[in-house]
Design an enzyme around this catalytic site. Structure first.
Site, PDB file in Angstrom:
ATOM      1  N   ALA A  15      44.913 -46.767 -27.148  1.00 32.38           N
ATOM      2  CA  ALA A  15      44.214 -45.859 -26.376  1.00 32.38           C
ATOM      3  C   ALA A  15      45.106 -45.180 -25.096  1.00 32.38           C
ATOM      4  O   ALA A  15      46.268 -45.422 -25.152  1.00 32.38           O
ATOM      5  CB  ALA A  15      42.962 -46.450 -25.695  1.00 32.38           C
ATOM      6  N   HIS A  16      44.594 -44.097 -24.337  1.00 30.37           N
ATOM      7  CA  HIS A  16      45.105 -43.829 -23.249  1.00 30.37           C
ATOM      8  C   HIS A  16      46.584 -43.139 -23.247  1.00 30.37           C
ATOM      9  O   HIS A  16      47.253 -42.727 -22.600  1.00 30.37           O
ATOM     10  CB  HIS A  16      45.391 -44.901 -22.060  1.00 30.37           C
ATOM     11  N   TYR A  26      49.186 -44.065 -24.968  1.00 33.07           N
ATOM     12  CA  TYR A  26      50.275 -44.830 -25.396  1.00 33.07           C
ATOM     13  C   TYR A  26      50.693 -44.792 -26.869  1.00 33.07           C
ATOM     14  O   TYR A  26      50.130 -43.774 -27.568  1.00 33.07           O
ATOM     15  CB  TYR A  26      49.965 -46.116 -25.109  1.00 33.07           C
ATOM     16  N   PRO A  55      41.515 -55.704 -19.815  1.00 37.89           N
ATOM     17  CA  PRO A  55      42.675 -55.754 -19.639  1.00 37.89           C
ATOM     18  C   PRO A  55      43.311 -54.875 -18.373  1.00 37.89           C
ATOM     19  O   PRO A  55      42.689 -53.578 -18.413  1.00 37.89           O
ATOM     20  CB  PRO A  55      43.337 -55.252 -20.707  1.00 37.89           C
TER      21      PRO A  55
END
Length: 407
Positions: free
Chosen positions: A213-214, A216, A48
């Site tokens: 993830a990341h 968020y 994505p």
């Protein structure tokens, strides 16, 4: 990890790279794989990647062609760019200033996504919808509903001294403490995931991908730096998985049997050097509840797919996820290039012949699928070129912001 237990090696790409499947070493990449009811023609997944082409949440007119070109050029599975769930605070300006992000609710957005799915299918491909809520990463006062309060488990954006690429303006806005999410806020967001998953199913998507993830929203419940709650939504790492588990269960409930992928990571946009877990035992505490809730595929998001996850073992993060849960996994990070993602923000990156490393890891059972990001931005025909041994593209930094020719 190789069959001999040595770390996965990397090699520079050269003009004399391979001949058509000149490389029997690539055969594992082109073997089929069954994920739930979905049969994938090969192990190559388009990861994505946000493209910022939406107007009022509706993907741009060229997006269908953008995805179709990758499908008809041999990508086994496409995971869409992040799609904001049906919640007022799901989307806004992110760490790199990204705006113009898509949704899947509302007649116009739904119709456009259905067109996109139909085009991918016409190109012979499969596509999953990635469901996304920015959570703490959303800059307050931005997005389609600027008055909505950004969602944060404990009101925290993240550590004040993290290694991040965010601008000073962004950091000044997001580092202000906000009220923690209430029980009502949490229930609303879980329901929003369900509505968007139902819309994705109706639009014809082949599966559902949950972005956890990341840094968020879902990841911010996992991470101790952003979740200091002492109620049922916080506490131990296993306890901090509750929000994700409830989201997964809701998506499973409305998904009609579509396979569910779940993306997780160590690194965060708030701090590229963050580590969510420091041992296989901690990773097991994180992932096993998610597997029990209904995940079919773990997407282990790293910046370099081949690196060992923990000291004392050469096993990768995706490899550990598969080993601990028994569930299919996907590795991602750096395939096709000499340097990892963060370095692409600073300058152009040269192509590298490291797909064979991924193929070897798949053959050895380290992981099942490999995600390709920047390489497929650089060239929609990348998979075909890899197969035939044609020269692979370099990556220009401008590709992050310039419009693709088919967008």
């Amino acid at each position: 990890m190789t069959a001999t237990g040595k770390p996965l090696p990397l090699a520079p790409h050269g003009p004399d790279f391979g001949n058509p499947l000149a490389s029997s070493q690539l055969i594992p990449l082109f073997s089929p794989f069954k994920l739930g009811p979905v049969m994938l023609p090969n192990r190559i997944v388009m990861a994505p990647m946000t493209r910022c082409t939406a107007t009022e949440g509706v993907p741009g007119e060229g997006v269908a062609n953008y995805y179709r070109r990758r499908a008809e050029n041999g990508v086994g599975l496409i995971i869409s760019e992040g799609i904001g769930v049906d919640h007022a605070a799901a989307l806004g300006t992110g760490t790199l200033g990204e705006t113009n992000l898509p949704v899947l609710h509302g007649a116009r957005a739904f119709t456009r996504w259905k067109e996109i799915v139909d085009q991918v299918h016409a190109g012979g491909g499969r596509i999953f919808a990635q469901l996304w809520h920015q959570g703490p990463v959303r800059m307050p006062g931005t997005g389609p509903h600027p008055d909505a309060l950004s969602c944060r488990p404990s009101g925290r954006w993240g550590p004040l001294c993290g290694n991040t690429s965010a601008s000073a303006q962004y950091l000044a806005a997001v580092r202000v403490q906000t009220p923690p999410m209430t029980e009502s806020d949490i229930a609303d967001v879980i329901a929003a995931y369900g509505r968007t998953a139902a819309n994705a199913r109706s639009a014809g998507f082949d599966g559902l991908a949950i972005h956890g993830a990341h840094g968020y929203l879902i990841d911010s419940f996992f991470w101790a730096a952003t979740n200091a709650r002492n109620d049922a939504w916080g506490g131990s790492l296993r306890a901090r998985t509750r929000f994700a588990c409830e989201v997964i269960k809701e998506v499973r409930r409305v998904g009609g049997g579509l396979p569910i992928a779940f993306r997780f990571s160590q690194w965060k946009l708030q701090n590229y050097e963050a580590r969510l877990v420091d041992s296989p035992t901690s990773l097991e505490a994180l992932l096993c509840p998610l597997a029990e809730a209904g995940v079919d595929l773990f997407d282990a998001s790293t910046r370099q797919f081949h690196l060992p996850a923990f000291t004392g073992s050469v096993r990768t993060l995706a490899g550990w996820a598969k080993h601990l849960t028994g569930i299919a996994t996907m590795a991602v990070g750096g395939v096709g290039f000499s340097h990892e993602l963060k370095e692409s923000f600073a300058g152009d990156v040269l192509a590298a012949d490291n797909a064979k490393v991924a193929a070897q890891a798949i053959e050895c059972g380290e992981f099942d699928l490999i995600g390709i990001g920047r390489a497929l931005l650089a060239d929609p025909a990348w998979v075909g070129k890899l197969r035939t041994g044609a020269l692979l593209p370099n990556f220009r930094t401008s590709m992050f912001t310039e419009a693709n020719q088919d967008l």
